[in-house]
Write an enzyme that holds these catalytic residues in place. Structure first.
Site, short mmCIF file in Angstrom:
data_model
loop_
_atom_site.label_atom_id
_atom_site.label_comp_id
_atom_site.label_asym_id
_atom_site.label_seq_id
_atom_site.Cartn_x
_atom_site.Cartn_y
_atom_site.Cartn_z
N LYS A 48 38.34 48.49 47.42
CA LYS A 48 39.04 49.38 46.48
C LYS A 48 38.02 50.17 45.65
O LYS A 48 38.20 51.36 45.40
CB LYS A 48 39.98 48.56 45.58
CG LYS A 48 41.20 48.10 46.36
CD LYS A 48 41.95 46.95 45.70
CE LYS A 48 43.01 46.45 46.68
NZ LYS A 48 43.51 45.11 46.40
N GLN A 92 44.83 41.67 41.33
CA GLN A 92 44.53 41.15 42.68
C GLN A 92 45.15 39.77 42.86
O GLN A 92 44.94 38.88 42.02
CB GLN A 92 43.00 41.10 42.85
CG GLN A 92 42.54 40.76 44.23
CD GLN A 92 42.89 41.84 45.26
OE1 GLN A 92 42.69 43.03 45.03
NE2 GLN A 92 43.42 41.42 46.40
N ASP A 115 50.52 49.13 42.74
CA ASP A 115 50.88 48.21 43.82
C ASP A 115 52.37 48.31 44.15
O ASP A 115 52.82 47.74 45.14
CB ASP A 115 50.58 46.77 43.37
CG ASP A 115 49.47 46.13 44.20
OD1 ASP A 115 49.11 46.71 45.23
OD2 ASP A 115 48.99 45.06 43.79
#
Ligand code: NAP
Length: 277
Positions: A48, A92, A115
């Site tokens: 990322k 995460q 997300d």
């Protein structure tokens, strides 16, 4: 058989975003919060960061000790929600057991939820309202569209019903006028259902689980699985045999994985635009 090249499409998407971002005076910023030292998470966060650097996003990686309390994590998210410099926040997974992942995901303000996992954004997806959508499902649909594979009217069978992949995919395919069947570990006679699929999506996390006799001739096969074995990556589909009877298939690696990163990149810019209005 045609291989659906997610790596190539990812690069095209990143290049387009890079161009657009080069014209912005204030750059979008992605913050990734990682708790603990999960080695797979280290790899994903690194990917990322690389993506952000390539495009020209500001990037911050906040790494927290594994014994952090849920309340401390929620306070951090509140701060980032209020920070005008921050366009997107990603927590995460996995999180340690003392922390409720759903509570944490839902603390991210919907407009920064790159997300697409908050209840607000998943609800909007269900109602087919424009929103930040979960990256892997969105990547799958964009990859199909890139290869002009029509979804409308097709029978899509999804194996796996996780909040991250299977469930958002159901709605995304429905919103694209597919007929959708979803299977999971309690499904009876799984192969009698997978064999009906025009488009078969497998997201279970079981190395090469789907064999050629579970797939219809000329089906489109999307393999989401990432299974590590002896430092090699395998999908959930027995690629060498299934590819012989499918019309299109995604490889692992190089299919859905890169598309997930590309969609995250798109979501960061989208979130930036939402937050600046
Ligand atoms: P997950 O949360 O573990 O969910 C797995 C799903 O598969 C569950 O719904 C489970 O059913 C179902 N399942 C497991 N074994 C099955 C079987 N034998 N037959 C039918 N269904 C079965 O996993 P996930 O997060 O969705 O991830 C799935 C895989 O995709 C993993 O390998 C993961 O690493 C990979 N992944 C890849 C990307 C990418 O970017 N390429 C992104 C996310 C995930 P129940 O609900 O009944 O338990």
């Amino acid at each position: 058989m045609i291989i659906l090249d997610g790596k190539k499409l990812k690069q095209e998407i990143l290049d387009e975003l890079k161009e657009e971002v080069s014209n912005l005076l204030i750059k979008p910023k992605l913050v990734v919060i990682q708790v603990g030292d999960d080695p797979a998470s280290d790899v994903y966060v690194k990917q990322k960061g690389k993506m952000a650097e390539y495009i020209g996003y500001n990037f911050e990686h906040i790494k927290l000790p594994s014994d952090i309390l849920e309340e401390e994590l929620l306070t951090l998210i509140d701060k980032l929600n209020d920070d005008k410099e921050v366009s997107g926040i990603l927590v995460q997974m996995p999180l340690p057991s003392q922390i409720n992942a759903k509570t944490v995901q839902n603390r991210v303000i919907a407009s920064k939820d790159v997300d697409g996992l908050t209840d607000i954004n998943t609800g909007k997806l269900v109602h087919n309202n424009d929103t930040l959508i979960s990256c892997t499902p969105m990547g799958i649909v964009d990859l199909l569209k890139e290869y002009n594979i029509s979804i409308k009217g097709k029978h899509v069978v999804i194996v796996g019903r996780s909040d991250l992949v299977g469930k958002p995919l159901i709605n995304l395919f429905l919103n694209n006028d597919a007929t959708v069947t979803v299977c999971h570990s309690k499904t009876n006679n799984l192969e009698s259902i997978t064999k009906l699929a025009d488009i078969l999506v497998v997201a279970i996390g079981n190395k090469e689980f789907v064999k050629a006799d579970m797939v219809k001739d000329n089906a489109v096969v999307i393999d989401v699985g990432i299974n590590r074995d002896n430092n090699k990556l395998y999908g959930d589909v027995d690629f060498s045999n299934v590819s012989k009877k499918s019309s299109y298939i995604t490889p692992v690696p190089g299919g859905v994985g890169p598309m997930t990163v590309a969609e995250l990149a798109k979501n960061v810019l989208k979130a930036y635009k939402i937050n600046r209005h």
